[in-house]
Every structure is written in C-alpha cells, then in structure tokens.
Design an enzyme around this catalytic site. Structure first.
Site, PDB file in Angstrom:
ATOM      1  NE  ARG A  38      -2.387  -1.295   3.639  1.00 21.95           N
ATOM      2  CZ  ARG A  38      -1.339  -0.544   3.913  1.00 21.95           C
ATOM      3  NH1 ARG A  38      -1.864   0.773   4.182  1.00 21.95           N
ATOM      4  NH2 ARG A  38      -1.046  -0.586   5.386  1.00 21.95           N
ATOM      5  CE1 TYR A  91       1.079  -6.830  -3.163  1.00 22.78           C
ATOM      6  CE2 TYR A  91       0.319  -5.462  -1.580  1.00 22.78           C
ATOM      7  CZ  TYR A  91       1.054  -6.258  -1.636  1.00 22.78           C
ATOM      8  OH  TYR A  91       1.215  -7.486  -1.357  1.00 22.78           O
ATOM      9  CE  LYS A  99      -7.046  -3.417   5.222  1.00 22.12           C
ATOM     10  NZ  LYS A  99      -4.996  -3.783   5.539  1.00 22.12           N
ATOM     11  CG  HIS A 148      -6.697  -2.944  10.491  1.00 18.50           C
ATOM     12  ND1 HIS A 148      -5.645  -3.027  10.795  1.00 18.50           N
ATOM     13  CD2 HIS A 148      -6.785  -4.114   9.224  1.00 18.50           C
ATOM     14  CE1 HIS A 148      -4.586  -3.328   9.682  1.00 18.50           C
ATOM     15  NE2 HIS A 148      -5.577  -4.079   9.089  1.00 18.50           N
ATOM     16  CB  SER A 172      -0.502  -3.405   8.192  1.00 17.49           C
ATOM     17  OG  SER A 172      -1.560  -3.433   7.888  1.00 17.49           O
ATOM     18  CB  CYS A 222       1.800  -5.928  13.869  1.00 17.37           C
ATOM     19  SG  CYS A 222       2.075  -4.865  13.734  1.00 17.37           S
ATOM     20  CG  ASP A 251      -7.005  -7.249   6.848  1.00 17.46           C
ATOM     21  OD1 ASP A 251      -6.466  -6.529   7.512  1.00 17.46           O
ATOM     22  OD2 ASP A 251      -6.683  -6.267   6.063  1.00 17.46           O
ATOM     23  NE  ARG A 271       0.321  -8.428   2.460  1.00 18.55           N
ATOM     24  CZ  ARG A 271      -0.287  -8.020   3.926  1.00 18.55           C
ATOM     25  NH1 ARG A 271      -1.587  -8.637   4.022  1.00 18.55           N
ATOM     26  NH2 ARG A 271       0.474  -6.810   4.251  1.00 18.55           N
TER      27      ARG A 271
HETATM   28  P1  GTP Z   1      -2.221  -7.959   8.058  1.00 22.76           P
HETATM   29  O1  GTP Z   1      -2.436  -8.690   6.994  1.00 22.76           O
HETATM   30  O2  GTP Z   1      -0.872  -6.676   6.694  1.00 22.76           O
HETATM   31  O3  GTP Z   1      -3.038  -7.105   8.301  1.00 22.76           O
HETATM   32  O4  GTP Z   1      -0.775  -8.319   8.406  1.00 22.76           O
HETATM   33  P2  GTP Z   1      -1.045  -9.240  10.182  1.00 22.76           P
HETATM   34  O5  GTP Z   1      -1.584  -7.895  10.963  1.00 22.76           O
HETATM   35  O6  GTP Z   1      -2.095  -9.862   9.483  1.00 22.76           O
HETATM   36  O7  GTP Z   1       0.226 -10.137  10.553  1.00 22.76           O
HETATM   37  P3  GTP Z   1       0.493 -11.222   9.781  1.00 22.76           P
HETATM   38  O8  GTP Z   1      -0.242 -12.203  11.162  1.00 22.76           O
HETATM   39  O9  GTP Z   1       0.539 -11.828   9.025  1.00 22.76           O
HETATM   40  O10 GTP Z   1       2.259 -11.775  10.584  1.00 22.76           O
HETATM   41  C1  GTP Z   1       2.966 -10.392   9.770  1.00 22.76           C
HETATM   42  C2  GTP Z   1       4.176 -11.177   9.987  1.00 22.76           C
HETATM   43  O11 GTP Z   1       4.024 -11.171  11.826  1.00 22.76           O
HETATM   44  C3  GTP Z   1       4.820 -12.027   9.423  1.00 22.76           C
HETATM   45  O12 GTP Z   1       5.554 -12.405   8.928  1.00 22.76           O
HETATM   46  C4  GTP Z   1       4.627 -13.277  11.411  1.00 22.76           C
HETATM   47  O13 GTP Z   1       5.367 -14.041  10.485  1.00 22.76           O
HETATM   48  C5  GTP Z   1       4.596 -12.262  12.211  1.00 22.76           C
HETATM   49  N1  GTP Z   1       4.006 -12.637  13.257  1.00 22.76           N
HETATM   50  C6  GTP Z   1       2.626 -13.105  13.709  1.00 22.76           C
HETATM   51  N2  GTP Z   1       2.512 -13.546  15.151  1.00 22.76           N
HETATM   52  C7  GTP Z   1       3.796 -13.158  15.818  1.00 22.76           C
HETATM   53  C8  GTP Z   1       4.135 -13.139  16.704  1.00 22.76           C
HETATM   54  O14 GTP Z   1       3.488 -13.797  17.864  1.00 22.76           O
HETATM   55  N3  GTP Z   1       5.340 -13.521  17.611  1.00 22.76           N
HETATM   56  C9  GTP Z   1       6.927 -12.771  16.379  1.00 22.76           C
HETATM   57  N4  GTP Z   1       7.485 -12.531  17.026  1.00 22.76           N
HETATM   58  N5  GTP Z   1       5.993 -12.767  15.087  1.00 22.76           N
HETATM   59  C10 GTP Z   1       4.860 -12.635  14.834  1.00 22.76           C
HETATM   60  C1  SPV Z   2      -2.837  -4.104   5.039  1.00 25.11           C
HETATM   61  O1  SPV Z   2      -1.840  -3.333   4.837  1.00 25.11           O
HETATM   62  O2  SPV Z   2      -3.275  -4.191   6.875  1.00 25.11           O
HETATM   63  C2  SPV Z   2      -3.089  -5.508   4.686  1.00 25.11           C
HETATM   64  C3  SPV Z   2      -2.918  -5.427   2.867  1.00 25.11           C
HETATM   65  O3  SPV Z   2      -3.975  -6.566   5.159  1.00 25.11           O
HETATM   66  S1  SPV Z   2      -3.554  -4.987   2.413  1.00 25.11           S
HETATM   67  O4  SPV Z   2      -4.886  -5.174   1.844  1.00 25.11           O
HETATM   68  O5  SPV Z   2      -2.291  -4.239   1.180  1.00 25.11           O
HETATM   69  O6  SPV Z   2      -4.028  -3.864   2.979  1.00 25.11           O
HETATM   70 MN    MN Z   3      -4.443  -5.246   7.480  1.00 25.54          MN
END
Ligand code: GTP
Ligand code: SPV
Ligand code: MN
Length: 586
Positions: free
Chosen positions: A67, A195, A204, A224, A246, A248, A273, A364
């Site tokens: 984004r 993207y 979003k 979110h 995002s 996290c 999400d 992704r």
């Molecule tokens: P968006 O789709 O962008 O909104 O992201 P999200 O909040 O769904 O994050 P996601 O679960 O995909 O995790 C993002 C990154 O953080 C990945 O590389 C994970 O491996 C890492 N991660 C997730 N949970 C944990 C955790 O509990 N501990 C640590 N150290 N890393 C984590």
């Molecule tokens: C985020 O960035 O919080 C996502 C991926 O979930 S996107 O669809 O690009 O916003």
């Molecule tokens: Mn997200």
C-alpha cells in the site's frame, strides 16, 4: 431504463474508454478465464499442479508491492473532516486531476465489472460494492476475497445501495498513482497500482475507509480487527476482536494452533483483518467478517508458526511476489526450510544470497477462508458473533507489556487512541519506525480521527454489554535484541487470561496503565521461559511511559479543539497515576 449500476458503469466506461465491458458472474469458468488472461499477460505462472493444484504465482511490478499511504487521499469537501492524519484533496480538484489519468486509461483493455458483497450473503450487516477494473488479477483476487458476481447482483437488484469503485492499472507509474476516497459520495477511485489494498477496493478502501464513515453515520463500527473464538474446556466459545497494525500478527493470531489444546483451549477463526460490528438484540456487539478469503503475509509463515494456514495454502491459492523453487512450488523466508538450489526470487531472477530476500517481505497469499482448518462454524452466520473482548496491540520493542487490561471503556478507548507500533513492509516507506497508530486505523480511517475517538466513546454508551478492552505486545525485546515472548501458538496463554478477566477471574496486579497479570496469573506450564524474562514482559517502566506520555501528547495536540475531552482527561489521569507511584517510591 438503465439501473443505477448500469448508469454508473456506463459513465465509468465513457471516461476510461475500454475496448469491452464484461459483467462478472462469479463462476468457476470465469475464474479460469481470468487465470488464463493472467498467464497470457506474462507476469503470472502456474505452480506445481500435483502439490499445489489450481495455485498461481503473480509478480507485481517491483515498484508496486505494498500500500502507498502517501498516495492515498480522503476527498471531503472540508479539509478538517479528513483530519490531520489523512492526506486530503478537494473533491472537485481530485476528480479533475485524477480524471485526467483515468481518461482513456482502459483503451485496448477490458473493463470487468465486479459486483460483490462484503459480508455473509444474507447478513443484514453486509453491504454491496461494485468494482470496475481492468486487471484480471484483481478480478481473480475478488473471486477469493469476496462473495461476488451473481449473488451480489441478486442482492443489489435495481437498487442504488452500493459503493462504486473505479480501478485502473494505468501505467503503474508511482508518479501517477492515486487512491482516492470520496466519503460524502461514498465513491472510490484508484489508478496506477495493481497491489492488494490499493487495488482490491472492497478491502481497505470500502470495508474500512468508506465503511468507517458509514458506521459513524449509522451507529455501528468498521474496524481493522481480526475476529476469533476461544473455545474453553467446557465447550463454550468466547469471541474477541483484535486490532493490530498491518503485518503485526492478526492473521497468525486468528488462525493459531493453540499451545493449550490438550487443556481444552482452541482457537476458531471468524476473520483475519476486518470486522463490521452492530449492536445485537442480546445487547452484545455482533461482528461479521466482511471478507471471504485471507490476503495474508507469506514471510514468517511456516509449520512452526502457523500450521493451519500452511494446510490451507495447498490448493486454489494465488501467491503474490513469493519466490519459486525448481519444482514450481512457492517459497519464502520463514517457511521452515533452507532456500533450495535453483530458487527464482520474487522479481523472476535466479536467486543467490547476495540478492537479499528471495520473497518480497510483503509477499502475500490469497486463499479462500473456508480452506482453513480453524474456520469457525459461525463464520458465515448472518447475525455475526457476540464480542466479549477487544484487544489492541502493536509492535513495541519496549514500553508495552505482554498484556494489560483497561480500567473501563473510556480508558480502553484512550489506550486504543494512544497505540503506537513500529512500521512494517505492508506499506511503502521506512520499516521499524515507531509511529502512533490509533486502533491500528491510522491508514484506514476515512474521516477525522478526533471524531473517530468520539464515535468510540459514543458506542460505549450505547452498547449494553460492551467488550472489555485489552492491549497486547508480542514483540517486546530483551537486552540481547531478541523477542522475550515466543508468540504464535503460545499467544493462547494470553487469550486464556483475557477470557478469565472477562469472566471476572484471573490474577492481576494494578499498575498505572491498567491491570497486568500477576506473576502467577498466566498459565505457563509446558513453556520454557525464565522468571526474569516474564518479569520484564510484565513490567511497566515509568521512564519509558514518561516518554510515551510526551509523544502521545504531541500526537493528540494535532487534533486541536476537536479532540474529545475524555481523551485529554484520560491522558491527565494516566500522568497522575504515574506521579503517585513515583511519590510513593520517594
Ligand atoms: P496484515 O495482513 O498486513 O494486516 O497483517 P497481519 O496483522 O495479519 O499480520 P500477520 O499475522 O500476517 O503477521 C505479520 C508478520 O508478523 C509475519 O511475518 C509473522 O510471522 C509475524 N508474527 C505474527 N505473530 C507473531 C508473534 O506472535 N510473534 C512474532 N515474533 N512474530 C509474529
Ligand atoms: C494491510 O496492509 O493491512 C493488509 C494488506 O491487510 S492490504 O490489503 O494491502 O491492505
Ligand atoms: Mn490488514
């Protein structure tokens, strides 16, 4: 006579001048036509049909991999309605400027009209959107991420109750890239990116930026947030919504394989999400997941961290900007094995370690939600699931303890408003910079965030059984720079404490920021963690928090008089509680 949908599509076609206009029906045959189109386009590849049937790799343009928040605008007539945290353009000026880029942008291309429903087909909380796009990748992604085509047309009929979104790849030049939201008109325009959140306009753009405006007008919430159910040994399932910025950890938390499964604690996924929530007849806030698939971060996802999603990814999945092995299987950093010889990186080059990461850090997967082994039996229930807890969280190497509970709703809203997190690869720009990101909505709130805090405070008065509000941090680091908490499936230990607090149990100690687990409050059997690490994870360091108070004060000052009085009050109360602790220690 033309329906409102046809009228809008005709106008969009008049502007963008495609060679053809195709209304999408959502069928499997249509999906395969989109894939064939993508393969012909030369930036998509079929993966190993034995081990990854019906799976494809798509490579987006290297300057178009996340984004772009600096190119994302809220176009309200009054600049103050967008607020100090959003980019703003006057709606007339925006249409003039970006209209020129959209003029003729689809020449030589097909305009696909994608009617879609955000939310379960028959839910009263769901809403219809329509995206007109010249990208077959976007159409294919919308097939997975939304309920689209005929079902949406059936729901819409001849009504004008839909959010239109016009999307063109344009020339993919970041200098001519704009993601525009017209909150008064409830309209989206996006040009110059193919993207994720820039291009899949249901996600979003509609489900957060436009929907957050609708939610405030209509008395509901668009957040979110992941939605999960925590099953306890008695078989009862307690639902929670969690807002983390995002990349996290939302997808990972929502799909976790619980480390306490043998004790009867299991996690069910409703969404990963976004949550749309309305007050139900039972007095609880009820949440639906507006999406039908997961657009998840690939790097860091492996059998150790997220076996549920790994199981889900072996069929019917689109991969974007991952690496590919000689066996034509997807690969990324953290998948669990060493990079194989002959790896092709996300740019399509022969990879070696001198080339950096093989998969883009924001690579992704796009996978149908029902393919996850953890999908909740309630995930498509029209009434949504009743939410008992909200969890805010961010990536903080210091400051925020593993988990704490707010004192009450107003204090919980303040905790959300004060949130901060280190930036990630999900958006272009520097990574690892701590920034304030209220409720993980900084890039996604379609209006002035001061009014958004006000909306949260109002909702607290209206919800008869409001969720309890918590804050977590899986990312706290020790002096050695390593994460103190193992994370992933072990996070269920924190969810269990949250559940106990919701039920009026769970040992806690009161601190200036709220209730933190007592040293014996978390269930830690089977986990190797030193008392020292645990102490540090649960500690509230007043010097860190002094800096936090100062930084958040400056952030809140941006909103001027528009900031709700309650937020200022909570800030002062927090400062006073720290002062009291300091005086007592003196
Ligand atoms: P968006 O789709 O962008 O909104 O992201 P999200 O909040 O769904 O994050 P996601 O679960 O995909 O995790 C993002 C990154 O953080 C990945 O590389 C994970 O491996 C890492 N991660 C997730 N949970 C944990 C955790 O509990 N501990 C640590 N150290 N890393 C984590
Ligand atoms: C985020 O960035 O919080 C996502 C991926 O979930 S996107 O669809 O690009 O916003
Ligand atoms: Mn997200």
């Amino acid at each position: 006579m033309a329906t409102p949908l046809e009228t809008w599509v005709n106008e969009a076609a008049l502007l963008t001048k495609p060679d053809a206009v195709v209304y999408c029906d959502g069928s499997e045959a249509e999906y395969q036509r989109m894939i064939a189109e993508m393969l012909r386009g030369g930036d998509s590849y079929a993966l190993n049909e034995k081990t990854f049937p019906n799976c494809y790799l798509h490579r987006s343009s290297p300057n178009d991999v996340a984004r772009t928040e600096h190119l994302t605008y809220i176009c309200s007539s009054d600049k103050d309605d967008a607020g100090p945290t959003n980019n703003w353009m006057d709606p007339g000026a925006a249409k003039h400027k970006v209209g020129a880029l959209l003029d003729g942008a689809m020449r030589g291309r097909t305009m696909y009209v994608v009617p879609y429903i955000m939310g379960p087909v028959n839910s009263p909380i769901s809403k219809v959107g329509v995206e007109a796009t010249d990208s077959p990748y976007v159409v294919a992604s919308m097939h997975i991420m939304s309920r689209m085509g005929k079902v949406a047309m059936d729901r819409l009929g001849t009504s004008n109750d839909f959010v239109p979104g016009l999307h063109s790849l344009g020339d993919l030049d970041p200098m001519r890239r704009y993601i525009l939201h017209f909150p008064e008109e409830k309209l989206i325009w996006s040009v110059g990116s193919g993207y994720g959140g820039n291009a899949l306009l249901g996600k979003k753009c509609f489900a957060l930026r436009i929907a957050s405006v609708m939610a405030r007008e209509q008395g509901w919430m668009a957040e979110h947030m992941l939605i999960l159910g925590l099953e306890s040994p008695d078989g009862k399932v307690t639902y929670m919504g969690a807002a983390f910025p995002s990349a996290c950890g939302k997808t990972n938390l929502a799909m976790m394989v619980s480390a306490l499964e043998s004790q009867g604690y299991r996690v069910w996924t409703v969404g990963d999400d976004i949550a749309w929530m309305k007050i139900g007849d039972d007095g609880y806030l009820h949440a639906i997941n507006p999406e039908a698939g997961f657009f998840g971060v690939a790097p860091g996802t492996g059998m150790r961290t997220n076996p549920n999603v790994m199981a889900a990814l072996h069929k019917n999945t689109l991969f974007t900007n991952v690496a590919m092995t000689p066996e034509r299987e997807p690969w990324w950093e953290g998948i669990g094995d060493e990079p194989p010889a002959g790896l092709i990186n996300w740019k399509g080059e022969k990879w070696d370690s001198s080339k950096g990461a093989a998969a883009h850090p924001n690579a992704r997967y796009t996978v149908p939600a029902q393919q996850s082994p953890s999908i909740s039996p309630k995930w498509e229930g029209p009434e949504g699931v009743p939410i008992s807890a909200f969890i805010f969280g961010g990536r903080r190497a210091r400051v925020a303890p593993l988990v704490y509970e707010s004192l009450d709703w107003q204090n919980g809203v303040f905790i959300g408003a004060m949130m901060a997190s280190e930036t990630t690869a999900a958006a272009t720009g520097d990574v690892g910079i701590t920034r304030r990101d209220p409720m993980a909505m900084l890039p996604f709130c379609g209006y002035n965030m001061a009014d958004y805090f006000g909306h949260w405070l109002e909702m607290g008065k209206k919800i008869p059984k409001p969720p309890k509000i918590f804050h977590v941090n899986w990312f706290r680091k020790g002096a050695d720079g390593k994460f103190l908490w193992p994370g992933y499936g072990e996070n269920v230990r924190v969810l269990k404490w949250i559940l106990e607090r919701v039920e009026g149990r769970g040992a806690a100690q009161e601190t200036p920021i709220g209730y933190v687990p007592a040293m014996n409050g978390l269930t830690l059997d089977g986990l190797k963690i030193s008392d020292e690490a645990l102490k540090e994870l649960l500690s509230v360091n007043s010097e860190d928090w002094d800096a936090e108070l100062e930084d958040s004060k400056q952030f809140f000052a941006k909103f001027g008089e528009r900031l709700p009085r309650e937020i200022r009050e909570e800030h002062e109360k927090l400062a006073r509680r720290f002062e009291r602790v300091a005086n007592a220690a003196r």
